[in-house]
Design a protein around this motif. Structure first.
Motif, PDB file in Angstrom:
ATOM      1  N   GLN A 193       0.759  -1.150  -0.105  1.00 44.47           N
ATOM      2  CA  GLN A 193       0.030  -0.124  -0.146  1.00 44.47           C
ATOM      3  C   GLN A 193       1.005   1.296   0.031  1.00 44.47           C
ATOM      4  O   GLN A 193       0.640   2.288  -0.610  1.00 44.47           O
ATOM      5  CB  GLN A 193      -1.008   0.134   1.024  1.00 44.47           C
ATOM      6  CG  GLN A 193      -1.823  -1.085   1.022  1.00 44.47           C
ATOM      7  CD  GLN A 193      -2.823  -1.015   2.472  1.00 44.47           C
ATOM      8  OE1 GLN A 193      -2.313  -0.755   3.552  1.00 44.47           O
ATOM      9  NE2 GLN A 193      -3.940  -1.643   2.362  1.00 44.47           N
ATOM     10  N   LYS A 194       1.913   1.120   0.835  1.00 45.42           N
ATOM     11  CA  LYS A 194       2.726   2.285   0.783  1.00 45.42           C
ATOM     12  C   LYS A 194       3.449   2.824  -0.504  1.00 45.42           C
ATOM     13  O   LYS A 194       3.289   3.841  -1.005  1.00 45.42           O
ATOM     14  CB  LYS A 194       3.960   2.136   1.537  1.00 45.42           C
ATOM     15  CG  LYS A 194       5.044   3.306   1.797  1.00 45.42           C
ATOM     16  CD  LYS A 194       6.063   3.002   2.949  1.00 45.42           C
ATOM     17  CE  LYS A 194       7.030   4.257   3.055  1.00 45.42           C
ATOM     18  NZ  LYS A 194       8.057   3.995   4.194  1.00 45.42           N
ATOM     19  N   VAL A 195       3.803   1.788  -1.358  1.00 46.29           N
ATOM     20  CA  VAL A 195       4.218   2.078  -2.663  1.00 46.29           C
ATOM     21  C   VAL A 195       3.427   2.335  -3.958  1.00 46.29           C
ATOM     22  O   VAL A 195       3.697   2.714  -5.068  1.00 46.29           O
ATOM     23  CB  VAL A 195       5.397   1.204  -3.263  1.00 46.29           C
ATOM     24  CG1 VAL A 195       6.376   1.071  -2.267  1.00 46.29           C
ATOM     25  CG2 VAL A 195       4.731  -0.275  -3.121  1.00 46.29           C
ATOM     26  N   ASP A 246      13.714   6.818 -15.338  1.00 43.25           N
ATOM     27  CA  ASP A 246      13.221   8.252 -14.638  1.00 43.25           C
ATOM     28  C   ASP A 246      12.731   8.096 -13.553  1.00 43.25           C
ATOM     29  O   ASP A 246      13.109   8.956 -12.301  1.00 43.25           O
ATOM     30  CB  ASP A 246      12.579   8.845 -15.889  1.00 43.25           C
ATOM     31  CG  ASP A 246      13.166   9.217 -17.051  1.00 43.25           C
ATOM     32  OD1 ASP A 246      14.454   9.095 -17.351  1.00 43.25           O
ATOM     33  OD2 ASP A 246      12.484   9.168 -17.987  1.00 43.25           O
ATOM     34  N   SER A 247      11.887   7.109 -13.196  1.00 43.28           N
ATOM     35  CA  SER A 247      10.789   7.303 -11.978  1.00 43.28           C
ATOM     36  C   SER A 247      11.653   6.694 -10.721  1.00 43.28           C
ATOM     37  O   SER A 247      11.564   6.995  -9.589  1.00 43.28           O
ATOM     38  CB  SER A 247       9.602   6.454 -12.046  1.00 43.28           C
ATOM     39  OG  SER A 247       9.729   5.123 -12.445  1.00 43.28           O
ATOM     40  N   GLN A 248      12.610   5.770 -11.260  1.00 46.01           N
ATOM     41  CA  GLN A 248      13.273   5.111 -10.092  1.00 46.01           C
ATOM     42  C   GLN A 248      14.789   5.467  -9.620  1.00 46.01           C
ATOM     43  O   GLN A 248      15.693   4.901  -9.495  1.00 46.01           O
ATOM     44  CB  GLN A 248      13.191   3.834 -10.163  1.00 46.01           C
ATOM     45  CG  GLN A 248      11.992   3.039 -10.324  1.00 46.01           C
ATOM     46  CD  GLN A 248      10.983   3.450  -9.100  1.00 46.01           C
ATOM     47  OE1 GLN A 248      11.679   3.703  -8.112  1.00 46.01           O
ATOM     48  NE2 GLN A 248       9.735   3.354  -9.436  1.00 46.01           N
ATOM     49  N   ASP A 273       7.580  -6.020 -12.735  1.00 45.20           N
ATOM     50  CA  ASP A 273       8.153  -6.415 -11.768  1.00 45.20           C
ATOM     51  C   ASP A 273       9.230  -5.669 -11.424  1.00 45.20           C
ATOM     52  O   ASP A 273       9.481  -5.507  -9.978  1.00 45.20           O
ATOM     53  CB  ASP A 273       8.491  -7.956 -11.907  1.00 45.20           C
ATOM     54  CG  ASP A 273       8.838  -8.265 -13.220  1.00 45.20           C
ATOM     55  OD1 ASP A 273       9.513  -7.271 -13.966  1.00 45.20           O
ATOM     56  OD2 ASP A 273       8.964  -9.483 -13.770  1.00 45.20           O
ATOM     57  N   THR A 274      10.363  -5.423 -12.408  1.00 42.60           N
ATOM     58  CA  THR A 274      11.345  -4.548 -12.090  1.00 42.60           C
ATOM     59  C   THR A 274      10.965  -3.304 -11.294  1.00 42.60           C
ATOM     60  O   THR A 274      11.847  -2.891 -10.458  1.00 42.60           O
ATOM     61  CB  THR A 274      12.270  -4.478 -13.322  1.00 42.60           C
ATOM     62  OG1 THR A 274      12.724  -5.745 -13.932  1.00 42.60           O
ATOM     63  CG2 THR A 274      13.502  -3.533 -13.140  1.00 42.60           C
ATOM     64  N   ASP A 275      10.095  -2.690 -11.984  1.00 43.75           N
ATOM     65  CA  ASP A 275       9.713  -1.201 -11.477  1.00 43.75           C
ATOM     66  C   ASP A 275       9.128  -1.409 -10.031  1.00 43.75           C
ATOM     67  O   ASP A 275       9.401  -0.803  -9.144  1.00 43.75           O
ATOM     68  CB  ASP A 275       8.693  -0.760 -12.412  1.00 43.75           C
ATOM     69  CG  ASP A 275       8.087   0.575 -11.693  1.00 43.75           C
ATOM     70  OD1 ASP A 275       8.724   1.572 -11.874  1.00 43.75           O
ATOM     71  OD2 ASP A 275       6.952   0.616 -11.324  1.00 43.75           O
ATOM     72  N   PHE A 276       8.369  -2.608  -9.773  1.00 42.40           N
ATOM     73  CA  PHE A 276       7.851  -2.751  -8.454  1.00 42.40           C
ATOM     74  C   PHE A 276       8.902  -2.891  -7.687  1.00 42.40           C
ATOM     75  O   PHE A 276       8.797  -2.560  -6.528  1.00 42.40           O
ATOM     76  CB  PHE A 276       6.872  -4.051  -8.423  1.00 42.40           C
ATOM     77  CG  PHE A 276       6.034  -4.098  -7.301  1.00 42.40           C
ATOM     78  CD1 PHE A 276       5.382  -3.085  -6.706  1.00 42.40           C
ATOM     79  CD2 PHE A 276       5.986  -5.579  -6.744  1.00 42.40           C
ATOM     80  CE1 PHE A 276       4.538  -3.486  -5.518  1.00 42.40           C
ATOM     81  CE2 PHE A 276       5.417  -5.719  -5.465  1.00 42.40           C
ATOM     82  CZ  PHE A 276       4.684  -4.724  -5.123  1.00 42.40           C
ATOM     83  N   CYS A 277       9.857  -3.682  -7.818  1.00 45.05           N
ATOM     84  CA  CYS A 277      10.814  -4.239  -6.799  1.00 45.05           C
ATOM     85  C   CYS A 277      11.610  -2.794  -6.442  1.00 45.05           C
ATOM     86  O   CYS A 277      12.042  -2.732  -5.274  1.00 45.05           O
ATOM     87  CB  CYS A 277      11.772  -5.236  -7.383  1.00 45.05           C
ATOM     88  SG  CYS A 277      11.131  -6.830  -7.414  1.00 45.05           S
ATOM     89  N   LEU A 278      12.118  -2.122  -7.352  1.00 41.35           N
ATOM     90  CA  LEU A 278      12.810  -1.136  -7.130  1.00 41.35           C
ATOM     91  C   LEU A 278      12.001   0.242  -6.415  1.00 41.35           C
ATOM     92  O   LEU A 278      12.843   0.948  -5.497  1.00 41.35           O
ATOM     93  CB  LEU A 278      13.000  -0.131  -8.439  1.00 41.35           C
ATOM     94  CG  LEU A 278      14.254  -0.779  -9.126  1.00 41.35           C
ATOM     95  CD1 LEU A 278      14.594  -0.083 -10.572  1.00 41.35           C
ATOM     96  CD2 LEU A 278      15.584  -0.991  -8.563  1.00 41.35           C
ATOM     97  N   LYS A 279      10.769   0.384  -6.410  1.00 40.42           N
ATOM     98  CA  LYS A 279       9.810   1.028  -5.602  1.00 40.42           C
ATOM     99  C   LYS A 279       9.765   0.573  -4.269  1.00 40.42           C
ATOM    100  O   LYS A 279       9.849   1.278  -3.248  1.00 40.42           O
ATOM    101  CB  LYS A 279       8.426   1.046  -6.167  1.00 40.42           C
ATOM    102  CG  LYS A 279       8.006   1.812  -7.236  1.00 40.42           C
ATOM    103  CD  LYS A 279       6.465   2.117  -7.572  1.00 40.42           C
ATOM    104  CE  LYS A 279       5.577   1.156  -8.066  1.00 40.42           C
ATOM    105  NZ  LYS A 279       4.356   1.588  -7.968  1.00 40.42           N
ATOM    106  N   LEU A 280       9.930  -0.919  -4.155  1.00 41.77           N
ATOM    107  CA  LEU A 280       9.896  -1.520  -2.484  1.00 41.77           C
ATOM    108  C   LEU A 280      11.206  -1.002  -1.967  1.00 41.77           C
ATOM    109  O   LEU A 280      11.238  -0.483  -0.799  1.00 41.77           O
ATOM    110  CB  LEU A 280       9.891  -2.900  -2.726  1.00 41.77           C
ATOM    111  CG  LEU A 280       8.582  -3.628  -2.990  1.00 41.77           C
ATOM    112  CD1 LEU A 280       8.425  -4.767  -3.209  1.00 41.77           C
ATOM    113  CD2 LEU A 280       7.096  -3.141  -2.623  1.00 41.77           C
TER     114      LEU A 280
END
Length: 222
Positions: free
Chosen positions: A87-89, A156-158, A101-108
């Motif tokens: 929920q936080k990310v 860019d986003s990460q 999945d790569t984007d998600f892991c980097l967000k975590l």
């Protein structure tokens, strides 16, 4: 806790229970944690059933080291994440059709998450005939231009978390530049020139990488 599994794969008996026990023993409900396991690829459905039913002892452990790449995994690899962290990310980006999945892991990781891995093979992945060519790989449904756009979004986003690990940052840049080279044009090179946070020497190496793939792409189109 949120659990992920592709619809044509299986989870080994006892894996989810081992994850639950690990979380109960070492974390509080507010801890920011996620993890994954190794894959057992199979091309036969019956073999998958046998592999999933095999009794395995799962030893879950923190993934140590600074490498971000070692903490990135596909969501099909027995992936789990705490509800608080998910929920936080803001969950998984629905606009990314590949490499979400790569984007998600980097967000975590950018949110301060701690990664945990399971060296044992907990996910049984089907790699056989899916019935039609288009279903064999979701990634292949999208052309290099679109895939390049997704990689650029991640870069860019990460950018903040990627700046902490130059090797993983270069790995993602290479994936982006390869797709741009295959798509044709100069967009990849122009983006590289404008990129902030990359040392001049690293930019030169990445530019050479892009140039090689541009030549290879031209040869493929002949």
């Amino acid at each position: 806790m949120a659990l992920f599994l592709d619809d044509d794969d299986l989870i080994a008996v006892g894996y989810w229970q081992a994850v639950a026990r690990y979380i109960d023993a070492y974390f509080q409900s507010t801890d920011l944690a996620y993890g994954f396991c190794r894959a057992n690829p199979q091309s036969d459905r019956r073999a998958m059933q046998h592999a999933a039913a095999a009794q395995t002892v799962f030893h879950i452990q923190p993934q140590v080291g600074r490498s971000l790449r070692s903490k990135i995994a596909g969501l099909g690899l027995g992936f789990w994440v705490s509800k608080t962290l998910f929920q936080k990310v803001g969950g998984i980006n629905p606009e990314l059709r590949t490499n979400e999945d790569t984007d998600f892991c980097l967000k975590l990781l950018g949110a301060g998450a701690r990664c945990h891995n399971t060296p044992s093979q907990g996910a049984v992945i089907f790699q056989g005939d899916h019935g039609r060519a288009a279903a064999s790989s979701t990634t292949k449904r999208y052309g290099p231009r679109q895939r390049a756009r997704y990689f650029k979004h991640i870069l860019d986003s990460q950018a903040e978390i990627l700046a902490t690990d130059s090797k993983t940052q270069s790995w993602l840049w290479k994936r982006y530049l390869k797709m741009e080279a295959r798509a044709g044009g100069m967009q990849g090179y122009q983006s590289l020139r404008k990129a902030a946070g990359l040392a001049a020497g690293r930019k030169r190496l990445l530019a050479a990488y892009w140039a090689v793939w541009r030549v290879l792409a031209k040869l493929d189109r002949r």
